[in-house]
Design an enzyme around this catalytic site. Sequence first.
Site, PDB file in Angstrom:
ATOM      1  N   LYS A  82      42.635  65.822  71.956  1.00 55.10           N
ATOM      2  CA  LYS A  82      42.421  66.904  72.915  1.00 55.10           C
ATOM      3  C   LYS A  82      41.362  67.812  72.308  1.00 55.10           C
ATOM      4  O   LYS A  82      41.611  68.486  71.308  1.00 55.10           O
ATOM      5  CB  LYS A  82      43.726  67.671  73.163  1.00 55.10           C
ATOM      6  CG  LYS A  82      43.572  68.877  74.075  1.00 55.10           C
ATOM      7  CD  LYS A  82      44.882  69.661  74.201  1.00 55.10           C
ATOM      8  CE  LYS A  82      44.704  70.914  75.053  1.00 55.10           C
ATOM      9  NZ  LYS A  82      45.952  71.722  75.120  1.00 55.10           N
TER      10      LYS A  82
ATOM     11  N   TYR B 252      44.767  67.629  68.319  1.00 58.43           N
ATOM     12  CA  TYR B 252      44.417  68.765  69.175  1.00 58.43           C
ATOM     13  C   TYR B 252      43.519  69.704  68.394  1.00 58.43           C
ATOM     14  O   TYR B 252      43.953  70.331  67.428  1.00 58.43           O
ATOM     15  CB  TYR B 252      45.709  69.453  69.630  1.00 58.43           C
ATOM     16  CG  TYR B 252      45.557  70.696  70.474  1.00 58.43           C
ATOM     17  CD1 TYR B 252      44.377  71.025  71.126  1.00 58.43           C
ATOM     18  CD2 TYR B 252      46.650  71.550  70.636  1.00 58.43           C
ATOM     19  CE1 TYR B 252      44.277  72.161  71.904  1.00 58.43           C
ATOM     20  CE2 TYR B 252      46.557  72.695  71.428  1.00 58.43           C
ATOM     21  CZ  TYR B 252      45.373  72.997  72.055  1.00 58.43           C
ATOM     22  OH  TYR B 252      45.277  74.124  72.827  1.00 58.43           O
TER      23      TYR B 252
END
Length: 296
Positions: A164, A135
Amino acid sequence: MPPFGRLVTAMVTPMQADGSVDYERAALLARRLADEGSDAIVVAGTTGESPTLSRDEKLRLFETVARAVGARVKVLAGTGSYNTAESVQLSRQAEGTGVHGLLLVTPYYNKPPQEGLFRHFGAIAEATRLPIMLYNVPSRTSVNLLPATVARLVRAFPNIVALKECVPEQAGAVLREAPEGFAVYSGDDAATLPIMAQGGVGVVSVASHVVGPRMREMIDAYVAGDVARAARIHQELLPVFKALFATTNPILVKAALEMVGFPVGGLRLPLVEATEKERELLREALAGAGVLVSGS
């Protein structure tokens, strides 16, 4: 199919009036998200107020949500933090809760260089058998996970399968440098289509709490080749995306859930409730999207 599907919801953490975690409401919310088209749910990510959740609260949430949705959707446990040793320990413990994968945010505040990021994520990847989504969100962590570091990690650790990405302009470079099959998800609802146009597979969404079926429709239309329809839905939802991020997430998505008839309680300090001006703009956006409960 991408490793965690295409529509992943970063779930809020419901709270009781006294500020304790509402596990029963968390289970209900997880089922609601599954009903409305989510392929996977992130538990105790940033949207879930992870910095103010204890380790025990996180583990109980992982188990509660995994049990609530069963095999219907995948559950990703947010186990990353600025402390590598604690992230390793929590990731190992998460394996026993029934979750299907991990979401690992870049270490925040301590701003490690790229080599530090590589070793941090590598230490966690070596400690677990679960598939991992990295992420990258520099706006909240003050560190940017560069495409070259992502590619290096993916080649070194086979269980790192997705990213992400909250820097849309880096998505193409990641896909260019990472091995084939590596999945890039937008970390910003408004950037879903731009990132998919570069080869991304979907989004880790906040807006799907309140417009999940429309997000599902948009993504499915794009995958089916109906780009014009996907673009129309994107344009229709842009006011909702903008309104939800008028202040720090998850302040406004919790307000939005109350407005659509599914209240999840308040927030833990240092986060505070939305202002009336923010709520009014949010009401207008939700009304425009046709999801506002009458009288809210």
